[in-house]
Design an enzyme around this catalytic site. Structure first.
Site, PDB file in Angstrom:
ATOM      1  N   LYS A 148      11.593  10.279   0.844  1.00  0.00           N
ATOM      2  CA  LYS A 148      10.550  10.543   1.831  1.00  0.00           C
ATOM      3  C   LYS A 148      11.040  10.035   3.198  1.00  0.00           C
ATOM      4  CE  LYS A 148       7.487   6.692   2.534  1.00  0.00           C
ATOM      5  NZ  LYS A 148       6.183   6.103   2.483  1.00  0.00           N
ATOM      6  N   HIS A 240       2.077   9.348  -1.625  1.00  0.00           N
ATOM      7  CA  HIS A 240       1.786   8.437  -2.734  1.00  0.00           C
ATOM      8  C   HIS A 240       0.362   8.576  -3.285  1.00  0.00           C
ATOM      9  CE1 HIS A 240       5.532   6.780  -1.571  1.00  0.00           C
ATOM     10  NE2 HIS A 240       5.096   6.053  -0.572  1.00  0.00           N
ATOM     11  N   LYS A 331      -2.524  -1.328   6.419  1.00  0.00           N
ATOM     12  CA  LYS A 331      -1.610  -2.454   6.666  1.00  0.00           C
ATOM     13  C   LYS A 331      -2.423  -3.682   7.090  1.00  0.00           C
ATOM     14  CE  LYS A 331       2.226   0.151   6.847  1.00  0.00           C
ATOM     15  NZ  LYS A 331       3.179   0.052   5.747  1.00  0.00           N
TER      16      LYS A 331
END
Ligand code: NAD
Length: 483
Positions: A148, A240, A331
């Site tokens: 990726k 994902h 994050k």
């Protein structure tokens, strides 16, 4: 219980970008691990190919250092590292020029599996694929592995597919999504399709909703400028989370074979409904004493890129109509945690009276930190005093259920590389899957750009912006806590 290690056929594995970060951190330590497990035949060889001018001896030294740096102490020893390094060769190569290609052609052997791992920027895929053929390094049996990001939208993904298809058949192309290499992800298929217990309940009639969470504590840090062009949607959701969603929602394939599985995954992606803006919350982390804000990390004070996203997704098919799937990733959140939670509906009636309530079961599939599954069930609280109910987890952590040796499962990369050598594409994304995922993602991102959508700020160490909580709350549901 003793692990069964099935050796693979002899191979030549060429790692383009063999001196890069990914090769040093994941690919080479993973291969060393498989070597120690006895899975690598005596004649298997690994050839590093990268720009740096150096000889094989220098490369071996570099790889030994990488293993020592990236594998935990105690999981490697100098003697076996030295034996592993004897399998390594190196060629300095220019992907865009002619240097090194003749040498490489002289190194790869006839009669063994030939695999080419492109651990380089996607802009080099075409140059490498072309030269592999022009110099007779690859043939109709060779395999090519790509990393990726596979495009940043439908148009670029199509272009990459076309570049690879010009020289390789789809059956030779292995697009890696390391989430698919995780033991629990494959166990998800074993649990769904190897038992009679779950599948009859695996539908909108019995499942209230599904939550997929991939939360990270790290900031975008040094990758800030790169990440700013991508954001959580492109970096995590399109690949994902989408892959996890497919495995959890797909129909049973007729066989556990690559195209049977990938056909079913593709049908899920094609059945995804467009997502309205009201069902999406984007966020950006603030700064605090422990680190800068997202915009500072991205070196872009005006950035409108999301470092967090939560969304409600609907699959328009018979099985899932009316059962939402909530996706969440970001994050600098409270904990590093990846899990899928399948939240079943409450029993229709409580024979214990409304006071005891009705509680749905929850099946949690944990990908990290410790891979495993548990099923929340309702039981009687022990002891006298009438019928009081409580919830307990039926736990299946790999370490507990299988013993420590068996739980020491190969890392996702190791497993996937061995699958490449075996020629098994089941856990790799097919070109049409990747394109379908972008076809669903593109209009969502274009909508943000048109509206100049600004992400909501959230505190580092939290579970994301308030809006993400409200998204669930409006539906009368709650996110599982990120602990
Ligand atoms: P890197 O910059 O650390 O390494 C790049 C490698 O490519 C080096 O070995 C370099 O010598 C080689 N290279 C560059 N230009 C070349 C040329 N013209 N000819 C020959 N070799 C050349 O990159 P990385 O972090 O290892 O990432 C490699 C790929 O994997 C990228 O596409 C990246 O997006 C992807 N990826 C990386 C990670 C990661 O954790 N690092 C994770 C997922 C995907």
């Amino acid at each position: 219980m003793v692990s069964r290690v099935i050796p693979v056929d002899p191979f030549d594995l060429v790692i383009f970008g063999g001196t890069g970060d990914l090769a040093r951190r994941k690919i080479l330590p993973g291969l060393y691990h498989r070597f120690c497990a006895g899975q690598m035949p005596a004649t298997a060889r690994i050839i590093g190919a990268a720009r740096t001018e150096q000889d094989a001896a220098a490369y071996r030294g570099q790889v030994a250092e990488a293993i020592a740096e990236f594998l935990p102490e105690g999981s490697w020893d100098a003697e076996s590292v030295a034996q592993f390094c004897e399998r390594l060769d190196y060629v300095a190569i220019d992907a865009r020029g002619e240097g090194g290609w003749k040498e490489l052609a002289g190194l790869v052997r006839e009669g063994v599996v030939r695999a080419f791992y492109l651990s380089v920027a996607p802009s080099l895929f075409g140059d490498i694929a072309e030269r592999l053929h022009a110099h007779g390094v690859a043939d109709g049996e060779s395999r090519i592995v790509v990393e990726k990001p596979f495009g940043r939208d439908l148009a670029s993904a199509r272009a990459l597919n076309a570049v690879l298809a010009a020289h390789f058949d789809e059956s030779q192309i292995y697009r890696i999504d390391h989430y698919l290499g995780k033991e629990t992800v494959q166990n998800l298929m074993a649990v769904r399709f190897g038992n009679i217990l779950f599948e009859p309940l695996w539908n909108a009639q019995y499942i209230d909703h599904i939550q997929i969470t991939v939360s990270e504590t790290v900031a975008v840090g040094g990758r800030g400028a790169y990440y700013d062009k991508s954001g959580a949607m492109r970096d995590m959701v399109q690949n994902h989370l989408m892959q996890l969603l497919c495995l959890i929602a797909m129909e049973p394939p007729s066989k556990f074979e690559p195209d049977a599985v990938r056909d079913e995954k593709l049908k899920v992606i094609r059945a995804l409904e467009p997502v309205p803006p009201s069902a999406i919350v984007r966020g950006q982390y603030r700064g605090d004493a422990n680190g800068p804000s997202y915009r500072e990390d991205a070196e872009n004070p005006e950035s409108r890129t999301e470092s967090f996203i939560a969304m409600r997704v609907q699959i328009a098919n018979w099985r899932w109509s009316g059962t939402p799937i909530y996706l969440r990733t970001g994050k600098r959140l409270r904990a590093r945690e990846s899990e899928i939670a399948v939240v079943f509906k409450d029993p229709p009636h409580s024979i214990f009276g409304e006071q005891e309530g009705r509680r749905g079961n929850v099946l949690v599939i944990r990908l990290q930190p410790d891979e495993g599954m548990h099923l929340r069930v309702t039981i009687k609280e022990p002891g006298p005093g009438g019928m009081r109910l409580m919830e307990v987890p039926l736990d299946m952590s790999f370490a507990d259920a299988l013993g420590p040796d068996e739980a020491d499962v190969p890392d996702a990369y190791e497993r996937l590389i061995m699958d490449v050598i075996r020629g098994n594409q089941t856990l790799f994304m097919r070109g049409d899957e990747v394109e379908a995922a972008w076809a669903w993602t593109d209009p969502i991102i274009e909508g943000w750009e048109e509206r100049r959508d600004v992400p909501e700020l959230y505190d580092p160490g939290s579970s994301g912006p308030e809006g993400a909580l409200a998204l669930m709350h409006r539906d009368g549901r709650r996110w599982r806590e990120i602990k």
